[in-house]
Design an enzyme around this catalytic site. Structure first.
Site, PDB file in Angstrom:
ATOM      1  N   HIS A   1     -46.369  19.203  24.987  1.00  0.00           N
ATOM      2  CA  HIS A   1     -45.095  19.457  25.649  1.00  0.00           C
ATOM      3  C   HIS A   1     -44.893  18.610  26.897  1.00  0.00           C
ATOM      4  O   HIS A   1     -43.836  17.986  27.036  1.00  0.00           O
ATOM      5  CB  HIS A   1     -44.815  20.930  25.942  1.00  0.00           C
ATOM      6  CG  HIS A   1     -43.330  21.085  26.134  1.00  0.00           C
ATOM      7  ND1 HIS A   1     -42.468  21.176  25.074  1.00  0.00           N
ATOM      8  CD2 HIS A   1     -42.567  20.962  27.226  1.00  0.00           C
ATOM      9  CE1 HIS A   1     -41.220  21.135  25.525  1.00  0.00           C
ATOM     10  NE2 HIS A   1     -41.258  21.001  26.829  1.00  0.00           N
TER      11      HIS A   1
ATOM     12  N   TYR B   1     -41.947  15.232  28.152  1.00  0.00           N
ATOM     13  CA  TYR B   1     -41.342  14.884  29.444  1.00  0.00           C
ATOM     14  C   TYR B   1     -41.844  13.539  29.945  1.00  0.00           C
ATOM     15  O   TYR B   1     -41.128  12.839  30.675  1.00  0.00           O
ATOM     16  CB  TYR B   1     -41.565  16.016  30.450  1.00  0.00           C
ATOM     17  CG  TYR B   1     -40.719  17.195  30.049  1.00  0.00           C
ATOM     18  CD1 TYR B   1     -39.357  17.207  30.366  1.00  0.00           C
ATOM     19  CD2 TYR B   1     -41.226  18.227  29.265  1.00  0.00           C
ATOM     20  CE1 TYR B   1     -38.536  18.234  29.923  1.00  0.00           C
ATOM     21  CE2 TYR B   1     -40.413  19.258  28.828  1.00  0.00           C
ATOM     22  CZ  TYR B   1     -39.074  19.258  29.161  1.00  0.00           C
ATOM     23  OH  TYR B   1     -38.262  20.259  28.715  1.00  0.00           O
TER      24      TYR B   1
ATOM     25  N   HIS C   1     -45.043   7.043  11.264  1.00  0.00           N
ATOM     26  CA  HIS C   1     -43.763   6.800  11.952  1.00  0.00           C
ATOM     27  C   HIS C   1     -43.752   7.537  13.291  1.00  0.00           C
ATOM     28  O   HIS C   1     -43.422   6.953  14.331  1.00  0.00           O
ATOM     29  CB  HIS C   1     -42.589   7.274  11.081  1.00  0.00           C
ATOM     30  CG  HIS C   1     -41.302   7.471  11.833  1.00  0.00           C
ATOM     31  ND1 HIS C   1     -40.515   6.423  12.263  1.00  0.00           N
ATOM     32  CD2 HIS C   1     -40.673   8.598  12.253  1.00  0.00           C
ATOM     33  CE1 HIS C   1     -39.455   6.906  12.921  1.00  0.00           C
ATOM     34  NE2 HIS C   1     -39.520   8.218  12.928  1.00  0.00           N
TER      35      HIS C   1
ATOM     36  N   LYS D   1     -29.718  17.552  36.982  1.00  0.00           N
ATOM     37  CA  LYS D   1     -29.646  16.098  36.808  1.00  0.00           C
ATOM     38  C   LYS D   1     -28.332  15.686  36.150  1.00  0.00           C
ATOM     39  O   LYS D   1     -27.656  14.767  36.620  1.00  0.00           O
ATOM     40  CB  LYS D   1     -30.809  15.625  35.941  1.00  0.00           C
ATOM     41  CG  LYS D   1     -32.132  15.677  36.676  1.00  0.00           C
ATOM     42  CD  LYS D   1     -33.218  15.079  35.835  1.00  0.00           C
ATOM     43  CE  LYS D   1     -34.457  14.834  36.658  1.00  0.00           C
ATOM     44  NZ  LYS D   1     -34.238  13.947  37.805  1.00  0.00           N
TER      45      LYS D   1
ATOM     46  N   SER E   1     -55.581   3.592  27.465  1.00  0.00           N
ATOM     47  CA  SER E   1     -54.571   2.663  27.984  1.00  0.00           C
ATOM     48  C   SER E   1     -53.558   3.394  28.873  1.00  0.00           C
ATOM     49  O   SER E   1     -53.221   2.930  29.962  1.00  0.00           O
ATOM     50  CB  SER E   1     -53.852   2.000  26.811  1.00  0.00           C
ATOM     51  OG  SER E   1     -52.665   1.394  27.241  1.00  0.00           O
ATOM     52  N   SER E   2     -53.091   4.568  28.400  1.00  0.00           N
ATOM     53  CA  SER E   2     -52.095   5.328  29.171  1.00  0.00           C
ATOM     54  C   SER E   2     -52.655   5.767  30.521  1.00  0.00           C
ATOM     55  O   SER E   2     -51.965   5.696  31.542  1.00  0.00           O
ATOM     56  CB  SER E   2     -51.665   6.581  28.396  1.00  0.00           C
ATOM     57  OG  SER E   2     -50.896   6.212  27.285  1.00  0.00           O
TER      58      SER E   2
ATOM     59  N   TRP F   1     -47.616  13.894  12.696  1.00  0.00           N
ATOM     60  CA  TRP F   1     -48.081  13.271  13.954  1.00  0.00           C
ATOM     61  C   TRP F   1     -48.740  14.292  14.880  1.00  0.00           C
ATOM     62  O   TRP F   1     -49.486  13.928  15.785  1.00  0.00           O
ATOM     63  CB  TRP F   1     -46.940  12.538  14.662  1.00  0.00           C
ATOM     64  CG  TRP F   1     -46.036  13.394  15.507  1.00  0.00           C
ATOM     65  CD1 TRP F   1     -44.936  14.058  15.089  1.00  0.00           C
ATOM     66  CD2 TRP F   1     -46.152  13.641  16.921  1.00  0.00           C
ATOM     67  NE1 TRP F   1     -44.352  14.727  16.144  1.00  0.00           N
ATOM     68  CE2 TRP F   1     -45.072  14.488  17.272  1.00  0.00           C
ATOM     69  CE3 TRP F   1     -47.049  13.240  17.915  1.00  0.00           C
ATOM     70  CZ2 TRP F   1     -44.870  14.944  18.589  1.00  0.00           C
ATOM     71  CZ3 TRP F   1     -46.850  13.697  19.220  1.00  0.00           C
ATOM     72  CH2 TRP F   1     -45.768  14.538  19.540  1.00  0.00           C
TER      73      TRP F   1
ATOM     74  N   HIS G   1     -43.814  27.453  23.037  1.00  0.00           N
ATOM     75  CA  HIS G   1     -42.523  27.601  22.329  1.00  0.00           C
ATOM     76  C   HIS G   1     -42.514  26.801  21.025  1.00  0.00           C
ATOM     77  O   HIS G   1     -41.597  26.954  20.218  1.00  0.00           O
ATOM     78  CB  HIS G   1     -41.330  27.243  23.221  1.00  0.00           C
ATOM     79  CG  HIS G   1     -41.228  25.805  23.624  1.00  0.00           C
ATOM     80  ND1 HIS G   1     -40.626  25.423  24.784  1.00  0.00           N
ATOM     81  CD2 HIS G   1     -41.638  24.663  23.032  1.00  0.00           C
ATOM     82  CE1 HIS G   1     -40.659  24.109  24.888  1.00  0.00           C
ATOM     83  NE2 HIS G   1     -41.272  23.620  23.827  1.00  0.00           N
ATOM     84  N   HIS G   2     -43.530  25.955  20.820  1.00  0.00           N
ATOM     85  CA  HIS G   2     -43.677  25.291  19.521  1.00  0.00           C
ATOM     86  C   HIS G   2     -44.349  26.210  18.508  1.00  0.00           C
ATOM     87  O   HIS G   2     -44.539  25.829  17.360  1.00  0.00           O
ATOM     88  CB  HIS G   2     -44.526  24.027  19.664  1.00  0.00           C
ATOM     89  CG  HIS G   2     -43.920  23.006  20.589  1.00  0.00           C
ATOM     90  ND1 HIS G   2     -43.113  21.989  20.160  1.00  0.00           N
ATOM     91  CD2 HIS G   2     -44.003  22.856  21.935  1.00  0.00           C
ATOM     92  CE1 HIS G   2     -42.722  21.252  21.194  1.00  0.00           C
ATOM     93  NE2 HIS G   2     -43.248  21.759  22.275  1.00  0.00           N
TER      94      HIS G   2
ATOM     95  N   SER H   1     -30.434   7.147  36.485  1.00  0.00           N
ATOM     96  CA  SER H   1     -30.113   7.343  37.907  1.00  0.00           C
ATOM     97  C   SER H   1     -29.999   6.013  38.642  1.00  0.00           C
ATOM     98  O   SER H   1     -29.478   5.982  39.758  1.00  0.00           O
ATOM     99  CB  SER H   1     -31.188   8.206  38.576  1.00  0.00           C
ATOM    100  OG  SER H   1     -31.298   9.440  37.910  1.00  0.00           O
TER     101      SER H   1
ATOM    102  N   ARG I   1     -38.645  20.444   6.824  1.00  0.00           N
ATOM    103  CA  ARG I   1     -38.954  19.062   7.207  1.00  0.00           C
ATOM    104  C   ARG I   1     -40.244  18.610   6.525  1.00  0.00           C
ATOM    105  O   ARG I   1     -41.003  19.419   6.001  1.00  0.00           O
ATOM    106  CB  ARG I   1     -39.097  18.984   8.725  1.00  0.00           C
ATOM    107  CG  ARG I   1     -40.146  19.902   9.298  1.00  0.00           C
ATOM    108  CD  ARG I   1     -39.978  20.070  10.799  1.00  0.00           C
ATOM    109  NE  ARG I   1     -40.617  18.995  11.527  1.00  0.00           N
ATOM    110  CZ  ARG I   1     -41.170  19.151  12.732  1.00  0.00           C
ATOM    111  NH1 ARG I   1     -41.164  20.329  13.337  1.00  0.00           N
ATOM    112  NH2 ARG I   1     -41.720  18.135  13.345  1.00  0.00           N
TER     113      ARG I   1
ATOM    114  N   GLU J   1     -46.046  15.801  27.236  1.00  0.00           N
ATOM    115  CA  GLU J   1     -45.841  14.478  26.634  1.00  0.00           C
ATOM    116  C   GLU J   1     -44.352  14.198  26.388  1.00  0.00           C
ATOM    117  O   GLU J   1     -43.876  13.082  26.585  1.00  0.00           O
ATOM    118  CB  GLU J   1     -46.626  14.409  25.314  1.00  0.00           C
ATOM    119  CG  GLU J   1     -46.248  13.291  24.378  1.00  0.00           C
ATOM    120  CD  GLU J   1     -46.552  11.927  24.948  1.00  0.00           C
ATOM    121  OE1 GLU J   1     -45.895  10.965  24.530  1.00  0.00           O
ATOM    122  OE2 GLU J   1     -47.434  11.818  25.826  1.00  0.00           O
TER     123      GLU J   1
ATOM    124  N   THR K   1     -32.931  20.362  34.577  1.00  0.00           N
ATOM    125  CA  THR K   1     -32.322  19.334  33.722  1.00  0.00           C
ATOM    126  C   THR K   1     -30.810  19.350  33.891  1.00  0.00           C
ATOM    127  O   THR K   1     -30.167  18.296  33.966  1.00  0.00           O
ATOM    128  CB  THR K   1     -32.703  19.577  32.247  1.00  0.00           C
ATOM    129  OG1 THR K   1     -34.104  19.870  32.176  1.00  0.00           O
ATOM    130  CG2 THR K   1     -32.413  18.367  31.398  1.00  0.00           C
TER     131      THR K   1
ATOM    132  N   ASP L   1     -47.465  -7.117  43.847  1.00  0.00           N
ATOM    133  CA  ASP L   1     -47.858  -6.982  42.445  1.00  0.00           C
ATOM    134  C   ASP L   1     -48.278  -5.531  42.247  1.00  0.00           C
ATOM    135  O   ASP L   1     -48.162  -4.718  43.163  1.00  0.00           O
ATOM    136  CB  ASP L   1     -49.037  -7.926  42.111  1.00  0.00           C
ATOM    137  CG  ASP L   1     -49.111  -8.241  40.611  1.00  0.00           C
ATOM    138  OD1 ASP L   1     -49.134  -7.289  39.808  1.00  0.00           O
ATOM    139  OD2 ASP L   1     -49.144  -9.430  40.254  1.00  0.00           O
TER     140      ASP L   1
END
Length: 525
Positions: free
Chosen positions: A253, A257, A76, A331, A169-170, A141, A302-303, A268, A450, A255, A328, A105
């Site tokens: 991390h 963002y 998931h 914004k 791909s990314s 994951w 921080h993880h 925006s 979890r 990722e 942040t 294009d």
């Protein structure tokens, strides 16, 4: 502001039937493919979430084996991150960036086709592993070693291969975005005239190129530890399992963002349109996006506050994480200031955008709580963390993608969608998503771990409520599919400037957007 010459002699270059989609190099076709693929993955990943919530509806083991439960939580997460959110943003980038900057294009059209068509294979491989002997990946994951090395099943190789293909791909998509924005802007489209969606994607693309190879390195080390006798993450061979976390989160991390910066660009674009005012503080928005991208590289640990880091490290990561809330906050302030005293109307894209601002801010606040190292020892690996990142990624990233779909769908199809059905979808989603994720804060603070298929009795009532919210949210997304399907089939015709107050090049071309947008580049005055 602009003068656009249209030449419609060339609008029928599209091949017909399946060939058009297999071999297309047109940015609109490829954008459509990305978006449809992302929608399919969203539904598959959502079905897995339904399995998780059905199992957790009451205490005890109900429906699935614990091993299969772990496979569901793992796949998931992988599908929603790499298969739903990221391809959706890439699809929006493909569709909108050339139209927004006046480009004919994307700069590298064949690579564009290739970067899409390897994705279905990656996810087929990942999903196939669920049906093999031993089952699919079951280590979360984030695939922490040694769960993904010493204790994983033999199908881990398929998982690693799938992740490599997604990463390729990314990276190809990101290179394409950068080259397009740098080289194909229309005359007069200076850097500080770029729409914010284009800016956020440009910065996201640099993030992707910086961190995807780190992920590739992490999965390759997992592969060699598992099958080739290396011991990068095995202490007995001189390795370190905590090193895996450092490498993974150095990718992981930024990722996060990557999955939220394009959302900032979408909001925006939408908020000024329905406030009928220009965006407040454009330049500060650009600099804030750059600051967030830079800071995202120095907060990864921080993880890992509970891994036994040195105190100096914990302090550094605590303060740098708190620092990221400043740009942040800039914004959020600018969006609110844009709406302030504007002539606001609440069409569906605006409803999703306002919901995004409020609910994403809730996710931001719980993120600040998680940043406080001593407090994090209580929150870590509980449902509080699950609540936090789903507020950021569901009411953040996914809501922004829906806002974008409702905002640009009339431009893509030439038809207006059914406003009543779309508003029903919004309200059902808004209510159910909060019933689903808000109570998780409470069970998390009370200590519910979890990724566990069973739980103590005192969490039963809250989990029943959470699961009901989950099923309601999942089912209301079928209404979204129906609204989109109906809109593609037909409906009231959309004008070129679909929304009163919409500004930008994409609103000056006909709806639906012609197959080739700009035969001669528009001149920005």
């Amino acid at each position: 502001m602009t003068t656009i010459a249209h030449n419609h002699e060339h609008t029928s270059h599209a091949a017909s039937g399946i060939k058009r989609w297999l071999f297309t190099t047109n940015h609109k076709d490829i954008g459509t493919l990305y978006l449809l693929f992302s929608l399919l993955m969203f539904l598959i990943g959502g079905a897995m979430a339904m399995v998780i919530r059905a199992e957790l509806f009451q205490p005890g083991l109900q429906l699935v084996e614990p091993n299969f439960f772990n496979q569901m939580t793992t796949v998931h997460g992988l599908i929603m991150v790499f298969g739903a959110v990221m391809p959706a943003f890439t699809g929006l980038a493909n569709w909108m960036i050339p139209m927004m900057i006046g480009a004919p294009d994307m700069a590298l059209p064949r690579m564009n086709n290739w970067s899409f068509w390897i994705l279905p294979f990656a996810f087929t491989i990942l999903l196939m592993s669920l049906f093999m002997e031993g089952g699919g990946p079951n280590f979360g994951w984030t695939f922490y070693a040694p769960l993904s090395t010493t204790y994983s099943n033999d199908n881990t190789a398929f998982f690693v291969f799938a992740i490599h293909i997604m990463g390729i791909s990314s990276i190809m998509g990101a290179i394409n975005v950068i080259v397009t924005i740098v080289n194909l802007r229309a005359p007069g489209m200076t850097w500080m005239k770029l729409p914010l969606f284009v800016w956020t994607w440009l910065i996201t693309a640099f993030l992707l190129i910086a961190v995807m190879p780190v992920l590739a390195g992490a999965v390759t080390m997992v592969l060699t530890d598992k099958y080739f006798g290396t011991s990068f993450f095995n202490a007995m061979g001189g390795g370190d399992p905590v090193m895996f976390q450092h490498i993974f989160w150095f990718f992981g991390h930024p990722e996060v963002y990557i999955m939220i910066l394009p959302a900032f660009g979408i909001i925006s674009s939408i908020v000024p349109t329905f406030s009928r005012k220009p965006l407040f503080g454009y330049a500060s928005m650009v600099y804030a996006t750059g600051s967030i991208a830079f800071l995202s590289f120095i907060v990864w640990a921080h993880h890992m506050f509970t891994t036994g880091m040195p105190l100096a490290g914990e302090l550094f990561f605590m303060y740098s994480t708190m620092l990221i809330s400043v740009p942040t906050g800039v914004k959020v302030f600018n969006w609110v200031a844009t709406m302030w005293r504007g002539s606001i109307s609440f069409e569906v894209p605006m409803l999703f955008s306002v919901a995004f601002i409020v609910l994403f801010t809730i996710g931001g606040f719980s993120g600040l709580m998680l940043a406080i190292t001593p407090a994090d020892f209580q929150y870590h690996d509980t449902y509080f963390v699950v609540a936090h990142f789903h507020y950021v990624l569901v009411t953040g990233a996914v809501f922004s993608i829906m806002a974008a779909a409702y905002y640009w769908l009339p431009k893509w199809t030439g038809n207006m969608y059914h406003e009543g059905l779309a508003k029903t979808h919004f309200w059902l989603s808004l209510i159910s998503v909060n019933v689903l994720f808000f109570p998780m804060h409470f069970v998390g603070l009370a200590g519910m771990p979890r990724r566990i298929p069973d739980y103590a009795l005192q969490f039963a009532d809250f989990n029943a409520i959470i699961s009901i919210g989950g099923f309601a949210f999942g089912l209301s997304q079928l209404l979204f599919v129906w609204v989109v399907f109906k809109c593609i089939r037909g409906g009231e015709k959309a004008s070129p400037q679909v929304w009163e107050g919409a500004q930008g090049l994409e609103w000056e071309i006909p709806s639906p957007a012609p197959y080739h947008t700009f035969e001669t580049p528009p001149v920005i005055k």
